[in-house]
Design a protein around this motif. Structure first.
Motif, mmCIF file in Angstrom:
data_model
loop_
_atom_site.group_PDB
_atom_site.id
_atom_site.type_symbol
_atom_site.label_atom_id
_atom_site.label_comp_id
_atom_site.label_asym_id
_atom_site.label_seq_id
_atom_site.Cartn_x
_atom_site.Cartn_y
_atom_site.Cartn_z
ATOM 1 N N GLY A 126 -5.999 16.063 -3.541
ATOM 2 C CA GLY A 126 -6.890 15.608 -2.465
ATOM 3 C C GLY A 126 -8.100 14.871 -3.001
ATOM 4 N N GLY A 127 -8.751 15.467 -4.003
ATOM 5 C CA GLY A 127 -9.964 14.874 -4.579
ATOM 6 C C GLY A 127 -9.693 13.517 -5.204
ATOM 7 N N LEU A 128 -8.618 13.459 -5.999
ATOM 8 C CA LEU A 128 -8.311 12.200 -6.704
ATOM 9 C C LEU A 128 -7.932 11.089 -5.719
ATOM 10 N N ILE A 129 -7.142 11.459 -4.703
ATOM 11 C CA ILE A 129 -6.731 10.455 -3.707
ATOM 12 C C ILE A 129 -7.967 9.877 -3.011
ATOM 13 N N ILE A 130 -8.856 10.773 -2.574
ATOM 14 C CA ILE A 130 -10.048 10.314 -1.845
ATOM 15 C C ILE A 130 -10.911 9.426 -2.745
ATOM 16 N N ARG A 131 -11.110 9.881 -3.986
ATOM 17 C CA ARG A 131 -11.974 9.110 -4.905
ATOM 18 C C ARG A 131 -11.393 7.717 -5.148
ATOM 19 N N ASP A 132 -10.093 7.703 -5.471
ATOM 20 C CA ASP A 132 -9.436 6.440 -5.812
ATOM 21 C C ASP A 132 -9.435 5.467 -4.621
ATOM 22 N N SER A 133 -9.034 5.983 -3.447
ATOM 23 C CA SER A 133 -8.935 5.121 -2.263
ATOM 24 C C SER A 133 -10.314 4.651 -1.808
ATOM 25 N N TRP A 134 -11.298 5.533 -1.928
ATOM 26 C CA TRP A 134 -12.667 5.178 -1.530
ATOM 27 C C TRP A 134 -13.203 4.044 -2.396
ATOM 28 N N ARG A 135 -12.930 4.135 -3.701
ATOM 29 C CA ARG A 135 -13.368 3.074 -4.623
ATOM 30 C C ARG A 135 -12.745 1.738 -4.235
ATOM 31 N N LYS A 136 -11.440 1.777 -3.950
ATOM 32 C CA LYS A 136 -10.730 0.541 -3.592
ATOM 33 C C LYS A 136 -11.284 -0.044 -2.300
ATOM 34 N N LEU A 137 -11.530 0.849 -1.333
ATOM 35 C CA LEU A 137 -12.063 0.377 -0.050
ATOM 36 C C LEU A 137 -13.430 -0.264 -0.224
ATOM 37 N N ARG A 138 -14.277 0.359 -1.050
ATOM 38 C CA ARG A 138 -15.641 -0.159 -1.239
ATOM 39 C C ARG A 138 -15.640 -1.481 -1.988
ATOM 40 N N SER A 139 -14.705 -1.577 -2.976
ATOM 41 C CA SER A 139 -14.681 -2.825 -3.743
ATOM 42 C C SER A 139 -13.920 -3.932 -3.007
ATOM 43 N N GLY A 140 -13.302 -3.589 -1.877
ATOM 44 C CA GLY A 140 -12.612 -4.586 -1.060
ATOM 45 C C GLY A 140 -11.266 -4.993 -1.594
ATOM 46 N N LEU A 141 -10.738 -4.213 -2.571
ATOM 47 C CA LEU A 141 -9.426 -4.550 -3.121
ATOM 48 C C LEU A 141 -8.337 -4.114 -2.162
ATOM 49 N N VAL A 142 -7.333 -4.938 -2.049
ATOM 50 C CA VAL A 142 -6.194 -4.578 -1.207
ATOM 51 C C VAL A 142 -5.125 -3.961 -2.100
ATOM 52 N N ALA A 143 -4.608 -2.811 -1.695
ATOM 53 C CA ALA A 143 -3.586 -2.146 -2.498
ATOM 54 C C ALA A 143 -2.361 -3.030 -2.602
ATOM 55 N N ARG A 144 -1.984 -3.323 -3.821
ATOM 56 C CA ARG A 144 -0.805 -4.177 -3.998
ATOM 57 C C ARG A 144 0.051 -3.576 -5.118
ATOM 58 N N SER A 263 -0.651 3.799 12.098
ATOM 59 C CA SER A 263 -0.627 3.485 10.662
ATOM 60 C C SER A 263 -0.668 1.972 10.430
ATOM 61 N N ARG A 264 -0.202 1.187 11.430
ATOM 62 C CA ARG A 264 -0.242 -0.277 11.289
ATOM 63 C C ARG A 264 -1.667 -0.806 11.300
ATOM 64 N N TYR A 265 -2.537 -0.110 11.989
ATOM 65 C CA TYR A 265 -3.926 -0.572 12.102
ATOM 66 C C TYR A 265 -4.827 -0.029 10.999
ATOM 67 N N LEU A 266 -4.228 0.795 10.143
ATOM 68 C CA LEU A 266 -5.022 1.351 9.041
ATOM 69 C C LEU A 266 -4.519 0.773 7.725
ATOM 70 N N ARG A 267 -5.430 0.565 6.797
ATOM 71 C CA ARG A 267 -5.024 0.089 5.484
ATOM 72 C C ARG A 267 -4.457 1.259 4.688
ATOM 73 N N GLY A 268 -3.649 0.937 3.670
ATOM 74 C CA GLY A 268 -3.024 1.970 2.841
ATOM 75 C C GLY A 268 -4.041 2.970 2.308
ATOM 76 N N GLU A 269 -5.201 2.455 1.877
ATOM 77 C CA GLU A 269 -6.246 3.331 1.310
ATOM 78 C C GLU A 269 -6.783 4.287 2.363
ATOM 79 N N GLN A 270 -6.909 3.764 3.580
ATOM 80 C CA GLN A 270 -7.414 4.630 4.655
ATOM 81 C C GLN A 270 -6.432 5.765 4.947
ATOM 82 N N LEU A 271 -5.130 5.426 4.919
ATOM 83 C CA LEU A 271 -4.105 6.457 5.120
ATOM 84 C C LEU A 271 -4.200 7.516 4.033
ATOM 85 N N MET A 272 -4.371 7.047 2.802
ATOM 86 C CA MET A 272 -4.430 7.977 1.677
ATOM 87 C C MET A 272 -5.684 8.847 1.749
ATOM 88 N N ILE A 273 -6.777 8.292 2.235
ATOM 89 C CA ILE A 273 -7.999 9.094 2.381
ATOM 90 C C ILE A 273 -7.767 10.209 3.396
#
Lengths: 323, 307
Positions: A126-144, A263-273
């Motif tokens: 849980g902790g790692l997923i939130i940290r990782d996805s939060w970082r990606k969301l803040r930096s504006g990177l799209v999960a690819r 889930s279509r309206y949420l980004r992958g990172e948001q789902l993971m958070i």
């Protein structure tokens, strides 16, 4: 309006059960988890005997998963090839896990080891997923996901029996998803839950599947696992209440549809958070169970041989691969 | 650990204390010998007289698809000047429980308990508090309270099986607990049954009125919705001078009818077919929901395009 559950032999509020199903289905469609970890305790709270709650919950998950799989299939989110390999690995792992639990129980203090492992793992995941996805969301990177070319340099690319998974856009040795899912199967057998929490992050972070495809594929795997378990439980223990399962299913299939659309309206990172927070929530619930004094210190055993029947399948797999 | 928890229980709550003390007495009784202590009702030198069979309305509770509990009335005539106690008991069965215990700062499953021959349900109604109607010896003799009921059960610890089926197959012998531990287990078992609403006591719920032929009694109550179908033994005791002077018994049938009965029969008679049907129906329900929602969505799309 109340309705009688024929196998449980008790009367329950119809809309309460449908509502419970709706919540479970929403989580299932949105995050790709079966929801068994929530369903059994909630059904027990409304008076359903523990073993019937667990077995009928498994049957309800069949409906939820099939609805979710259909919705995700329409959205092109199901990797059937990957799903089949994960299913085989999970079955084999479950068989090993059941034996491992038996050995652990004979050694004693297995419950503490299992509880602590579960808490630490849920906390870490849980902790790692939130940290990782939060970082990606803040930096504006799209999960690819990495493409085949990027994977070529990896050590894993040198494993035998490489296979392309065009749906997920990845290339792996057939052994990688099989072994990873075998480990998940072992964990689920030890912990007694279906394992969507572990399977989902594993598919996204280790198999590098896109989050949306991982959700659809995870549901595909859950559909077959739960269908097998339902037939086995009905056949050998007579504890599947179809009326209860269908009531939950009515709510959960609708919930799964809404979840899949959401889930279509949420980004992958948001789902993971979201998944990460859910994992942390379950972890805190487990900690509370360990620390808070129970109202009544004895309870009817809720465990059913959920994975025991799958041992036969696992034995067949070992025979097949052992030759 | 379990031994030291008895004084703690007493300090915490008076209710728990009552059970612990009663359970301790019971435990001493049934751990004294290898077999559980069974006191046969009516074994005294002066057996109680038979009185007219109580009238049940309804005689059978039919559990249909939309079953919403039932209102039950039990009435009859008891000897003159007597108080009345009515008990309703389910069939005896074996159950297995996990028992949690404190290990350092945390609660863990520390034992598996096997309870043999416990009635699935025990409901007791009386015209006054039981203590004012009967001596303790009479309560014990006729098993008229939960503590006395446990006397005929057998509680074993360190059970090695997860399910009753496997226990029957393996024939594993459990351990008979010592008297102090047994008392704690009995107390826990009774608390669980009370918590689930399967063991209940309702003093003052039986209405009595003097009549020419004796004492008319009547009891009305709502049959609990969480009690499974089966045959339940209804026994009426007439009490006078702090002893049972007459008794009578009958059966209350609680049965599934119609669709629930068909489903229950199918699940037990053709379990594998039932399992396959359960999966098939669930899969179809899932696909059907998807079909309906996707067709609804398709209908909406052209409308939005036109707009």
């Amino acid at each position: 309006m109340r309705i009688l559950l024929p196998i449980a032999g008790i009367s329950v509020h119809l809309w309460t059960v449908v509502g419970i199903g709706g919540i479970i289905g929403l989580l299932s469609g949105l995050l790709g988890i079966g929801g068994g970890f929530l369903l059994t305790p909630i059904l027990m709270m409304i008076g359903v005997p523990p073993t019937i709650a667990a077995a009928s919950g498994t049957n309800a998950i069949v409906a939820t998963s099939s609805s979710g799989v259909a919705a995700h299939f329409r959205l092109n989110n199901v990797d059937f090839k990957m799903g089949a390999i994960l299913l085989l690995g999970g079955l084999a792992g479950s068989g090993i896990g059941v034996h491992l639990v038996h050995i652990l129980r004979q050694l004693g203090s297995a419950d503490l080891a299992i509880s602590l492992t579960y808490i630490v793992m849920l906390g870490l995941v849980g902790g790692l997923i939130i940290r990782d996805s939060w970082r990606k969301l803040r930096s504006g990177l799209v999960a690819r996901p990495k493409r085949y070319e990027e994977e070529k340099s990896s050590v894993l690319s040198r494993l035998p029996l490489q296979m392309e998974f065009p749906h997920s856009g990845v290339r792996h040795s057939i052994f990688l998803p099989f072994v990873l899912c075998l480990l998940v199967g072992v964990l689920t057998a030890i912990m007694g839950v279906a394992g969507g929490f572990v399977l989902m992050p594993m598919m996204v972070y280790m198999l590098r599947m896109p989050a949306h495809v991982a959700v659809g594929t995870s549901l595909f795997q859950a559909l077959f696992t739960c269908a097998g378990a339902t037939v086995m439980q009905a056949g050998s223990n007579h504890i599947v209440d179809l009326v209860l399962a269908l009531l939950v299913a009515i709510g959960s299939t609708i919930g799964a549809q809404i979840g899949a659309r959401m889930s279509r309206y949420l980004r992958g990172e948001q789902l993971m958070i979201l998944l990460g927070f859910l994992a942390l929530g379950v972890m805190f619930k487990m900690v509370a169970d360990l620390v808070v004094t129970p109202v009544v210190p004895i309870s009817q055993i809720a465990r059913i041989d959920f994975l025991k029947p799958l041992q036969h399948v696992a034995a067949g797999l070992f025979f097949f691969f052992g030759r | 650990m379990e031994v030291t928890s008895i004084p703690k229980c007493r300090a915490r709550a008076g209710r728990r204390e009552r059970w612990a003390v009663l359970a301790l007495l019971m435990a001493g009784a049934f751990t004294a010998g290898a077999a559980p202590l069974r006191i046969a009702p009516g074994a005294a030198s002066l057996p109680p007289a038979q009185m007219p069979t109580p009238r049940l309305v309804p005689e059978m509770i039919a559990m249909g698809t939309f079953y919403d509990g039932a209102h039950v009335r039990i009435e009859g005539t008891a000897p003159a000047m007597s108080g009345v106690v009515v008990t309703i008991e389910g069939t005896e069965r074996d159950e297995i429980f996990d028992r949690k215990g404190r290990v350092g700062p945390i609660w863990l499953t520390v034992d598996k308990i096997h309870v043999q021959s416990a009635p699935s349900v025990f409901l007791r109604f009386s015209s006054a508090a039981l203590g004012s109607l009967l001596d303790r010896e009479e309560v014990q003799k006729y098993q008229l309270d939960e503590a006395a009921i446990v006397c005929r059960c057998r509680i074993l610890c360190h059970c090695k099986c997860d399910s009753m089926d496997r226990m029957k197959m393996s024939g594993v012998d459990d351990t008979v607990p010592d008297s102090l531990y047994a008392a704690v287990l009995i107390s826990d078992f009774l608390k669980l049954k009370e918590h689930d609403g399967r063991y209940e006591e309702h003093p003052g719920s039986v209405h009595i009125a003097a009549a020419n032929a004796g004492t008319n009694y009547a009891l009305e109550f709502e049959w609990p919705k969480n009690i499974a179908p089966g045959r339940y033994r209804v026994t009426v005791y007439a009490c006078r001078d702090r002893r049972v002077v007459a008794q009578s018994a009958t059966l209350l049938h609680v049965e599934e009818v119609g669709f629930p009965e068909y489903m229950a029969k199918m699940a037990s008679a053709k379990p594998w077919e039932y399992g396959a049907v359960a999966v098939l129906v669930s899969v179809l329900a899932g696909f059907l929901t998807d079909l309906i929602t996707s067709s609804l969505r398709r209908r909406r799309k052209p409308e939005t395009k036109r707009a």
